[in-house]
Write an enzyme that holds these catalytic residues in place. Structure first.
Site, mmCIF file in Angstrom:
data_model
loop_
_atom_site.group_PDB
_atom_site.id
_atom_site.type_symbol
_atom_site.label_atom_id
_atom_site.label_comp_id
_atom_site.label_asym_id
_atom_site.label_seq_id
_atom_site.Cartn_x
_atom_site.Cartn_y
_atom_site.Cartn_z
ATOM 1 N N ASP A 200 0.904 -1.146 0.000
ATOM 2 C CA ASP A 200 0.000 0.000 0.000
ATOM 3 C C ASP A 200 0.938 1.190 0.000
ATOM 4 O O ASP A 200 1.589 1.476 1.020
ATOM 5 C CB ASP A 200 -0.867 0.008 1.274
ATOM 6 N N HIS A 201 1.051 1.865 -1.142
ATOM 7 C CA HIS A 201 2.156 2.829 -1.250
ATOM 8 C C HIS A 201 2.017 3.980 -0.254
ATOM 9 O O HIS A 201 2.992 4.662 0.047
ATOM 10 C CB HIS A 201 2.347 3.313 -2.688
ATOM 11 N N HIS A 263 -5.739 2.784 1.269
ATOM 12 C CA HIS A 263 -4.954 3.919 1.756
ATOM 13 C C HIS A 263 -5.590 4.594 2.976
ATOM 14 O O HIS A 263 -4.928 4.855 3.975
ATOM 15 C CB HIS A 263 -4.782 4.972 0.664
HETATM 16 C C1 BG6 Z 1 -3.754 4.832 -6.220
HETATM 17 C C2 BG6 Z 1 -5.129 4.939 -6.789
HETATM 18 O O1 BG6 Z 1 -3.649 3.728 -5.371
HETATM 19 O O2 BG6 Z 1 -3.454 6.013 -5.482
HETATM 20 C C3 BG6 Z 1 -5.272 6.166 -7.659
HETATM 21 O O3 BG6 Z 1 -5.422 3.774 -7.556
HETATM 22 C C4 BG6 Z 1 -4.836 7.406 -6.908
HETATM 23 O O4 BG6 Z 1 -6.595 6.316 -8.138
HETATM 24 C C5 BG6 Z 1 -3.476 7.196 -6.265
HETATM 25 O O5 BG6 Z 1 -4.799 8.476 -7.821
HETATM 26 C C6 BG6 Z 1 -3.116 8.346 -5.357
HETATM 27 O O6 BG6 Z 1 -1.793 8.216 -4.935
HETATM 28 P P1 BG6 Z 1 -0.908 9.485 -4.563
HETATM 29 O O7 BG6 Z 1 0.359 8.905 -4.043
HETATM 30 O O8 BG6 Z 1 -0.741 10.272 -5.819
HETATM 31 O O9 BG6 Z 1 -1.689 10.247 -3.535
#
Ligand code: BG6
Length: 513
Positions: A200-201, A263
């Site tokens: 989960d980044h 997230h």
């Molecule tokens: C991803 C989603 O996991 O996270 C996207 O699939 C979203 O829809 C993105 O835009 C948002 O990530 P960050 O790091 O740009 O906030």
């Protein structure tokens, strides 16, 4: 230092301070967007920082008819466009020689045999003892096939026997509880949970890791971090972008599955968890899981009361007219996919009893802004707070995740002068002014952790399933309502009016970001 004192692992270089081990990163589906935009640039930055193991290679395995040269050009292009630091020829030359490409089809046993042969040829040249990380950068429908073929080809060593084999899997992990369980079961047939790293980044973002440090590295917050002192918490993940080119995936996902299930619930866990008794991966993850178990179920008719969904209509963003969601490429003209969701939830445990958590996320909002805001209870209505028409503004601790990463604390002060005039001011910590503006990307940290075998920042199987279990009730209620209508909000606005009512009916307001 007395012998009995536990050394401070944070002072020693991170949650785990483990070193990355020599290994090969096998990227299944390595010719795709994720590698181009995220993985290869992240690896390059790790190389620049000198933290990649000296014995390290990347072998991409994908269907395109490419060779090593073509793959290196692809990597270079990705780094030139998406790396946080510019490409430097000297470092590039060393990095490039570690990149390899093996053409193959995900369902061909012969191609996996060829992959194995290629790995066995490359690894000794780089002094790699056969440790391998398999990154499944593939659509979910290929997971079972890939995992089974990797195993059948002898590319998976059992945990603890011989060189290590690990697997990384990206979201979406399923589209509901049943499919998530199926994916987890498929993985578990071949990989032990200790070999499985679910990304989960958001957990790799510096600011998210900092939440734990702020909470448990300072003595002033934790005594107040509970229902006695906190009025409510708001978690916002706002995006300015629309669906872009991802309608094929997003039409079947929507904001609840795409952002909340993973997230936002992870942010909630980090904010609300009890202090873990150690920083060991499973101790931290047990404590996060307990938050998910404490979530009050929102099901049936309650879903209408506690959850608002919306979809963006046409609007005006950065001086340009932009189409509504239903007019985006690849979207059905009568789509009911939600691009916005707001939720009011409770965690039924001792610490959080009665404290509402308001969550909101959406695409095509006025700006990209994510934060966790903890609002404290008002001071008693005596002394400086005696005017019912103009109550003092409450203290708010805002943890800004992105952009302008930092922490702001709103406090009440006296304006200088002969009269007592009260003024709220913000104490502001900004990462860029304090530490410089080079915050590592989430993937850098996460890839390094997999190489080190540290699973703290990865989602464990039980947590993924617990969050799906909670989300599934909401999805079920939406499905059974059969409604073809959902509130619309103009692109470039802060979501539907119904979301304002959700919080206003409690006498509160969404924060202005
Ligand atoms: C991803 C989603 O996991 O996270 C996207 O699939 C979203 O829809 C993105 O835009 C948002 O990530 P960050 O790091 O740009 O906030």
């Amino acid at each position: 230092m007395p012998e009995s004192r536990v050394p401070n692992p944070l002072a020693e270089g991170g949650f785990a301070a483990l070193a990355a081990q020599p290994c090969t990163l096998v990227i299944l589906g390595g010719s795709g967007d994720l590698s181009h935009r995220k993985l290869l640039p992240a690896l390059y930055n790790l190389a620049l920082d000198g933290v990649l193991p000296t014995s390290f290679t990347v072998v991409a395995f994908a269907i395109d008819d490419w060779d090593d040269g073509r793959y290196r050009a692809f990597a270079r292009d990705g780094i030139e466009h998406f790396s946080r630091r510019a490409l430097d020829e000297a470092h590039w030359a060393d990095f490039e020689r570690r990149l390899f490409y093996q053409k193959g089809s995900f369902d061909s046993p012969d191609d996996y045999a060829r992959l194995k042969q290629r790995l066995e040829e490359i690894e000794p040249r780089f002094g790699i003892p056969g440790n391998r990380i398999n990154y499944l950068a593939i659509p979910p429908r290929f997971i079972a096939t890939c995992v089974e073929h990797l195993n059948a080809a002898g590319l998976v060593n059992p945990e603890g026997q011989g060189p290590f084999t690990r697997v990384i899997i990206e979201k979406p992990i399923g589209h509901d509880l049943a499919s998530a369980r199926e994916i987890n079961a498929t993985l578990a047939k071949v990989f032990d949970e200790r070999q499985t790293f679910r990304i989960d980044h958001y957990l790799g973002k510096e600011t998210v890791q900092n939440i734990l440090v702020v909470r448990f590295g300072n003595s002033i917050f934790e005594p107040l971090w509970n229902q006695k002192y906190i009025d409510h918490v708001q978690i916002t993940v706002a995006e300015e972008e629309g669906v872009g080119t991802r309608a094929g995936y997003y039409e079947h996902a929507g904001a609840l599955r795409d952002m909340v299930q993973n997230h936002i619930l992870q942010l909630l866990c980090v904010t609300a968890m009890e202090p873990p008794w150690s920083l060991a991966a499973d101790v931290v993850r047990d404590h996060k899981l307990a938050v998910l178990h404490g979530l009050r179920t929102i099901a049936g008719r309650d879903v209408e009361r506690f959850v608002v969904r919306g979809q963006y209509g046409p609007g005006f963003v950065r001086g340009q007219d932009v189409p509504g969601y239903r007019r985006e490429e690849g979207v059905q003209s009568d789509s009911t996919t939600e691009t916005y969701v707001a939720i009011k939830l409770f965690i039924d445990n001792w610490r959080w009893a009665g404290v509402p958590f308001y969550l909101r996320t959406g695409k095509r909002l006025p700006k990209r802004a994510s934060e966790i805001a903890v609002q404290f209870k008002p001071v008693p209505e005596v002394l400086f707070n005696t005017s019912p028409g103009a109550p003092l503004e409450p203290n708010v601790l805002a943890l800004r995740i992105q952009p302008d990463e930092g922490i702001a604390f709103k406090i009440t002060t006296k304006r200088p002068g002969p009269k007592v005039r009260i003024w709220p001011v913000r104490m502001d910590f900004r990462y860029d002014t304090t530490y410089g503006d080079q915050t590592p990307e989430a993937y850098e940290r996460l890839l390094l952790d997999v190489m080190a075998g540290d699973a703290t920042l990865f989602m464990r199987r039980d947590a993924v399933e617990a969050s799906w279990m909670w989300i599934n009730n909401i999805l079920d209620a939406w499905t059974s309502s059969g409604s073809r209508w959902l509130p619309e909000y103009g692109a470039g606005t802060w979501g539907p009016i119904e979301a304002d009512r959700l919080i206003q009916s409690d006498g509160r307001e969404w924060r202005t970001l």
